[in-house]
Motif scaffolding. Structure first.
Motif, PDB file in Angstrom:
ATOM      1  N   GLU A  49      -5.293   5.350 -14.011  1.00 54.08           N
ATOM      2  CA  GLU A  49      -5.094   5.902 -12.668  1.00 54.08           C
ATOM      3  C   GLU A  49      -4.427   4.872 -11.774  1.00 54.08           C
ATOM      4  O   GLU A  49      -4.831   3.705 -11.738  1.00 54.08           O
ATOM      5  CB  GLU A  49      -6.437   6.327 -12.070  1.00 54.08           C
TER       6      GLU A  49
ATOM      7  N   LYS B 109       1.201   7.043  -6.642  1.00 55.56           N
ATOM      8  CA  LYS B 109       0.193   8.096  -6.832  1.00 55.56           C
ATOM      9  C   LYS B 109       0.843   9.480  -6.777  1.00 55.56           C
ATOM     10  O   LYS B 109       0.492  10.376  -7.553  1.00 55.56           O
ATOM     11  CB  LYS B 109      -0.894   7.985  -5.751  1.00 55.56           C
TER      12      LYS B 109
ATOM     13  N   ASN C  84       0.889   4.229  -2.818  1.00 54.89           N
ATOM     14  CA  ASN C  84       0.707   5.640  -2.458  1.00 54.89           C
ATOM     15  C   ASN C  84       1.828   6.505  -3.050  1.00 54.89           C
ATOM     16  O   ASN C  84       1.591   7.630  -3.511  1.00 54.89           O
ATOM     17  CB  ASN C  84       0.658   5.809  -0.945  1.00 54.89           C
TER      18      ASN C  84
ATOM     19  N   GLU D 253       0.831  -1.203   0.000  1.00 53.71           N
ATOM     20  CA  GLU D 253       0.000   0.000   0.000  1.00 53.71           C
ATOM     21  C   GLU D 253       0.870   1.259   0.000  1.00 53.71           C
ATOM     22  O   GLU D 253       0.564   2.243  -0.685  1.00 53.71           O
ATOM     23  CB  GLU D 253      -0.911  -0.016   1.238  1.00 53.71           C
TER      24      GLU D 253
ATOM     25  N   ASN E  95      -3.910   2.933  -8.609  1.00 53.03           N
ATOM     26  CA  ASN E  95      -4.659   2.587  -7.397  1.00 53.03           C
ATOM     27  C   ASN E  95      -4.421   1.119  -7.064  1.00 53.03           C
ATOM     28  O   ASN E  95      -3.676   0.419  -7.772  1.00 53.03           O
ATOM     29  CB  ASN E  95      -6.162   2.884  -7.556  1.00 53.03           C
ATOM     30  N   GLU E  96      -5.067   0.648  -5.999  1.00 53.60           N
ATOM     31  CA  GLU E  96      -4.856  -0.722  -5.530  1.00 53.60           C
ATOM     32  C   GLU E  96      -5.308  -1.755  -6.555  1.00 53.60           C
ATOM     33  O   GLU E  96      -4.791  -2.876  -6.599  1.00 53.60           O
ATOM     34  CB  GLU E  96      -5.604  -0.960  -4.203  1.00 53.60           C
TER      35      GLU E  96
END
Length: 670
Positions: A440, A399, A396, A392, A442-443
């Motif tokens: 995008e 991102k 992040n 995670e 993301n997870e």
């Protein structure tokens, strides 16, 4: 009281029951069908994984093998289609031999540390060696004998019988198992076996670990048998000569594997992006739509903004509102970990991409491994997977990187070695799928692997005729972000400085204390400034201890001044000499300008006699052989480190008194 004798009897009884039940199980075969193909590897990255996982002699357990479909075939069915099933077994056998050939060659490379860089940069040589190793494993070792594989398959069946029956005993108890008829026992056994091999990942991992231990024993035997042959295949001496010739004939540095180092861009734009992140220099203002950091560095100026990617499916007005809040959050939560991930992306892209249009794919675990993290231990004490929190954190950081928008208003680049003024803007890295469409981060999109490429700004620098790449110690990514934050920042600053100095081959340029602190975004502790000094010195000592720098020392520093008032201003303006390690100097040697030879002590009778020249050479030889720093030797001789450095470089002769001290010190090593 515990009855040990009774315990032994119980164990013997359980083993007897297990043996009885095993004999009742019908003969069977387990066939694993996998379309996994090793194919062409990026050997530098592959080798890094082995080194950092401490698994040089390791048959890599890719997830494809765990999730590969398996078929349980009884003895009678196997006999009816023996030719077909045998071909499937041969495919699995071939795959095992291929992975062993790779790992054995890597074992040889790892044990030839001085030559490993040259070997890993010669893909053709490695591939030929691996192919030859596969042939010799098949034709000249115990793995070429059918008996070896038959024994292996018998062992596998026995392990599966034991694991499944143990589970059945736990579920039904010994009495319940013994009450089953032979047919009922087999039905229950094969149902549980099919379930565990198709769905139960815990069971599959446990079974895979047992197989892995068995195969490692094969590898140990193969290494003992093939040691000399593989050395011959790798042709180590000719490879070293070849790499030296190539280096001498190239003015620009090539992207070669250097153990314990990564490659990163070394242009102003890249350095500013890293600096802005760990200094958290972004200005959040209601009058400005996006958090912004403006910069002027030499002949380059521009700004960096945080502009998250806007999803096409979102309503444009709500998207801006949401993304402005998201951008503000990103600006406040940026950390050194984001810089780690940025550097890793840069390194892997430079390793894997053939041109600036290439979209490369990497796994999340590659980033975690390069950051020096360890996969958590499973229940049986072996490496399992990485924690969800670790993954995670990386997502992040991705991102953050996706949100960076870089505008260069003015800079100088080179085309055909001629300077030109350039304006350019774009993101740092673009996250695109194989179809070239942005997605995008993301997870969901980056749960296991992701694809990315460079945007216009970095692409411009990469296509410049004077593109610059710097060696960055892997430790910069591996140091703990909280405990060693200063060490991480110093690694990056020095990496940038040394690459800019490489053209002149002048690594003796001094660094003022206040410049180092400012470059690292460190503020002086106004209440207890001595803590700032101690922290900087501790960080430099750590870099020397970890062989990231060769040595460091103050120049013209008087410790007596530190005892009185006003010492802080004096200290902040004091210069520090930081010497790079030999590997860095050697790597950049090919891009140095040809310089006129400096008058040395051996060429100048005015400076030194031949006796003095031998004395100086002896100092250097002893210091290097004993792994001593200039600082430690200078303290023993009772002179300053900077003065000893000048003596060793032949710039000064040293007074007769100092020469006598040096002789007394050298006598300890005779």
């Amino acid at each position: 009281m515990f009855d040990y004798a009774h315990s032994e009897n119980t164990q013997a009884y359980l083993e007897h029951i297990m043996a009885e039940e095993k004999h009742k199980i019908k003969d069977f075969y387990v066939l694993f069908i996998s379309d996994y193909n090793i194919g062409k590897k990026n050997y530098s990255l592959f080798f890094d994984r082995h080194i950092m996982d401490e698994s040089i002699v390791y048959v890599e357990q890719d997830e494809g093998s765990i999730n590969a479909p398996s078929y349980i075939v009884d003895g009678d069915e196997y006999a009816k289609n023996e030719e077909l099933f045998y071909k499937i077994r041969l495919q699995s056998r071939k795959r095992t031999i291929e992975k062993m050939a790779i790992s054995i060659n890597f074992y040889m490379v790892a044990h030839n540390t001085q030559e490993s860089n040259a070997i890993l940069n010669n893909d053709e040589l490695l591939e030929n060696s691996i192919e030859k190793t596969k042939v010799i494993i098949q034709n000249e070792t115990f793995l070429g004998k059918e008996e070896t594989w038959d024994n292996f398959y018998v062992w596998i069946r026995n392990q599966l019988k034991t694991l499944i029956l143990e589970e059945m005993f736990l579920i039904n108890g010994i009495r319940g198992i013994k009450e089953l008829s032979g047919e009922e026992l087999n039905v229950t056994f094969f149902e549980l076996l099919r379930f565990n091999l198709s769905i139960n990942k815990s069971f599959i991992r446990k079974f895979s670990n047992l197989v892995d231990l068995y195969l490692k024993e094969w590898q140990r035997r193969l290494i003992n048998e093939l040691n000399n042959n593989i050395s011959a295949y790798l042709q180590i001496e000719s490879v070293i000569e070849q790499s030296k010739t190539v280096a001498e004939n190239n003015e620009a540095p090539q992207l070669k594997f250097i153990s314990n180092y990564a490659y990163v861009l070394n242009n102003v734009a890249y350095h500013v992006v890293r600096e802005a992140i760990y200094k958290q220099n972004f200005k959040i203002d209601k009058e400005v739509m996006w958090p912004k950091y403006s910069f002027v560095k030499g002949n380059t100026n521009g700004n960096i903004q945080i502009i998250p990617l806007i999803n096409d499916r979102q309503d444009i007005n709500s998207a801006y509102d949401n993304n402005q809040q998201s951008a503000s959050n990103i600006a406040q939560q940026m950390s050194l970990m984001d810089v780690d991930v940025l550097d890793i992306l840069c390194h892997l892209y430079l390793q894997l991409a053939k041109n600036t249009e290439d979209i490369v794919e990497i796994e999340l675990r590659d980033i975690l491994i390069m950051r020096g993290l360890r996969a958590k231990l499973g229940g049986d004490g072996r490496r399992g997977g990485f924690e969800a929190k670790q993954k995670e954190q990386v997502i992040n950081s991705l991102k953050v990187i996706q949100s960076l928008w870089l505008t260069i208003d003015k800079t100088v680049m080179y085309k055909n070695n001629k300077p030109i003024q350039v304006e350019v803007q774009g993101r740092t890295f673009l996250f695109k799928n194989a179809m070239g469409e942005e997605y995008e981060v993301n997870e969901e999109t980056c749960s296991k692997s992701f694809t990315f490429t460079v945007d216009k700004v970095f692409a411009k620098y990469l296509t410049s005729s004077k593109r610059q790449m710097a060696l960055l110690p892997l430790k910069a990514m591996q140091y703990h972000a909280a405990r060693f934050h200063l060490e991480k920042k110093l690694c990056r600053y020095l990496s940038w400085r040394w690459r800019t100095q490489a053209y002149k081959g002048d690594y003796q340029q001094l660094n003022r204390v206040n410049t180092l602190l400012d470059a690292c975004g460190e503020e002086v502790n106004d209440r207890l400034p001595v803590r700032t000094r101690e922290r900087l010195e501790r960080a430099l000592d750590k870099l020397a201890e970890d062989k990231i720098i060769a040595d460091w020392y103050y120049v013209n520093w008087d410790e007596n001044i530190a005892q009185g008032k006003g010492w802080l201003k004096y200290w902040l303006n004091t210069a520090i000499m930081i010497d790079p390690v030999h590997e860095v100097k050697e790597h950049y040697r090919s891009i140095e300008r040809v310089k006129k030879p400096v008058k040395s002590i051996t060429a100048s009778n005015d400076m030194q006699t031949s006796y003095q020249a031998e004395l100086v050479q002896r100092i250097h030889e002893v210091r290097i052989s004993q792994n001593l720093t200039l600082t430690s030797v200078a303290e023993e001789i009772e002179i300053s480190a900077s003065y000893l450095n000048k003596i060793e470089r032949g710039l000064v002769a040293g007074s007769p008194k100092i020469q006598k001290k040096i002789l007394n010190w050298l006598e300890r090593f005779d």
